[in-house]
Design a protein around this motif. Structure first.
Motif, PDB file in Angstrom:
ATOM      1  N   TYR A  32      31.273  50.782   7.407  1.00  0.00           N
ATOM      2  CA  TYR A  32      31.299  49.887   6.257  1.00  0.00           C
ATOM      3  C   TYR A  32      30.765  50.681   5.066  1.00  0.00           C
ATOM      4  O   TYR A  32      29.962  51.596   5.233  1.00  0.00           O
ATOM      5  N   PHE A  34      29.208  50.678   0.976  1.00  0.00           N
ATOM      6  CA  PHE A  34      28.421  49.894   0.034  1.00  0.00           C
ATOM      7  C   PHE A  34      28.136  50.715  -1.234  1.00  0.00           C
ATOM      8  O   PHE A  34      28.049  51.941  -1.186  1.00  0.00           O
ATOM      9  N   LEU A  46      22.674  45.056  -4.360  1.00  0.00           N
ATOM     10  CA  LEU A  46      24.049  45.302  -3.942  1.00  0.00           C
ATOM     11  C   LEU A  46      25.019  45.032  -5.082  1.00  0.00           C
ATOM     12  O   LEU A  46      24.987  43.961  -5.700  1.00  0.00           O
ATOM     13  N   LYS A  49      30.655  45.705  -1.569  1.00  0.00           N
ATOM     14  CA  LYS A  49      30.776  46.318  -0.253  1.00  0.00           C
ATOM     15  C   LYS A  49      32.207  46.169   0.257  1.00  0.00           C
ATOM     16  O   LYS A  49      32.908  45.217  -0.108  1.00  0.00           O
ATOM     17  N   LEU A  51      34.227  45.794   3.761  1.00  0.00           N
ATOM     18  CA  LEU A  51      34.138  45.559   5.203  1.00  0.00           C
ATOM     19  C   LEU A  51      35.511  45.720   5.849  1.00  0.00           C
ATOM     20  O   LEU A  51      35.648  46.371   6.884  1.00  0.00           O
ATOM     21  N   GLY A 101      22.845  48.435  11.797  1.00  0.00           N
ATOM     22  CA  GLY A 101      23.275  48.246  10.424  1.00  0.00           C
ATOM     23  C   GLY A 101      22.510  49.107   9.439  1.00  0.00           C
ATOM     24  O   GLY A 101      22.564  48.853   8.235  1.00  0.00           O
ATOM     25  N   LYS A 102      21.776  50.106   9.950  1.00  0.00           N
ATOM     26  CA  LYS A 102      21.011  50.937   9.015  1.00  0.00           C
ATOM     27  C   LYS A 102      21.949  51.643   8.057  1.00  0.00           C
ATOM     28  O   LYS A 102      23.061  52.024   8.413  1.00  0.00           O
ATOM     29  N   LEU A 103      21.472  51.790   6.822  1.00  0.00           N
ATOM     30  CA  LEU A 103      22.272  52.397   5.781  1.00  0.00           C
ATOM     31  C   LEU A 103      21.969  53.888   5.674  1.00  0.00           C
ATOM     32  O   LEU A 103      20.816  54.297   5.735  1.00  0.00           O
TER      33      LEU A 103
ATOM     34  N   TYR B  33      14.178  46.191   7.606  1.00  0.00           N
ATOM     35  CA  TYR B  33      14.326  47.646   7.560  1.00  0.00           C
ATOM     36  C   TYR B  33      13.248  48.242   6.650  1.00  0.00           C
ATOM     37  O   TYR B  33      12.881  47.652   5.637  1.00  0.00           O
ATOM     38  N   TYR B  35      12.745  51.875   4.502  1.00  0.00           N
ATOM     39  CA  TYR B  35      13.352  53.118   4.009  1.00  0.00           C
ATOM     40  C   TYR B  35      12.309  53.845   3.172  1.00  0.00           C
ATOM     41  O   TYR B  35      11.369  53.253   2.647  1.00  0.00           O
ATOM     42  N   GLN B 106      21.903  43.895   2.817  1.00  0.00           N
ATOM     43  CA  GLN B 106      20.452  44.072   2.884  1.00  0.00           C
ATOM     44  C   GLN B 106      19.879  43.816   1.500  1.00  0.00           C
ATOM     45  O   GLN B 106      20.384  44.330   0.499  1.00  0.00           O
TER      46      GLN B 106
END
Lengths: 115, 117
Positions: A32, A34, A46, A49, A51, A101-103, B33, B35, B106
């Protein structure tokens, strides 16, 4: 492993001019995509994005981005920028099949809008 | 509604001291999360919590770093024996992360700016 490359560290542009911020990614699995914006001394927000579905994605503040699978790119565009768009912009990916889902972020592009 | 909050907003500490950074996620968000944003390394994932599942600690840079999430809400990131290279902005984010929903957005807090002297 995934990686994101933002091709320009700084982009100066005059107010009301169009702008494109470039982002390329590398991944052996589907991701995905972003775009986040960071204003001075604030967290990330954000913008948009991707998907699935239409490759042209519209976001907030008049920004849009186009997913190009063959070129593994996800460039951000705005037809006419304002002074208030001055900020740092981050492109990011997350793995579709992963649990977290970590970016994974690019290094960021500073957009400097001049009057 | 209220967004993600973090405290303190700024922290100055001496090398070798321990620090605790706090994150309050958006109410109802099950995923959290951490970071780190630094000049040299950019934005890096540190750790991820989801409900009662074991956290994903794959991004923690050393065993001096640890985090916990109590009661599925507030999280604390602890750095022991701080080093100058730990100086950075530590960002917390939360998302709904409901089962089966891909690509959840997020939502980020304003961050804690840590300076190790």
């Amino acid at each position: 492993a995934q990686s994101v490359t933002q091709l320009d560290s700084q982009v100066p542009v005059f107010e009301e001019a169009p702008v494109e911020l470039r982002c390329n990614y590398s991944s052996s699995v589907s991701v995905y995509l972003f775009w986040y914006v960071q204003y001075p001394n604030q967290g990330l927000q954000l913008l948009l994005k991707y998907l699935s579905g239409s490759t042209l994605v519209k976001g907030i503040n008049g920004f849009e981005a186009e997913f190009n699978k063959s070129q593994t790119s996800f460039h951000l565009r705005k037809p006419s920028v304002h002074i208030s768009d001055t900020a740092e912009y981050f492109c990011a990916v997350s793995v579709r099949s992963g649990n977290t889902g970590k970016l994974i972020f690019g290094q960021g592009t500073t957009l400097q809008v001049k009057p | 509604g209220a967004g993600v909050s973090q405290s303190p907003s700024n922290k100055v500490t001496e090398k070798g001291k321990d620090v605790e950074l706090r994150c309050d996620p958006i109410s109802g968000h099950t995923a959290l999360y951490w970071y780190r944003q630094s000049l040299g390394q950019g934005l890096e994932f540190l750790i991820y919590f989801q409900g009662n599942s074991a956290p994903d600690k794959s991004g923690l840079p050393s065993d001096r770093f640890s985090a916990e999430r109590t009661g599925g809400s507030v999280s604390t990131l602890t750095i022991q024996r701080t080093q100058q290279e730990d100086s950075a902005v530590y960002l917390c984010a939360s998302s709904l992360k409901a089962s089966g929903r891909p690509g959840e957005t997020q939502y980020f807090g304003p961050g804690t700016r840590l300076l190790v002297l």
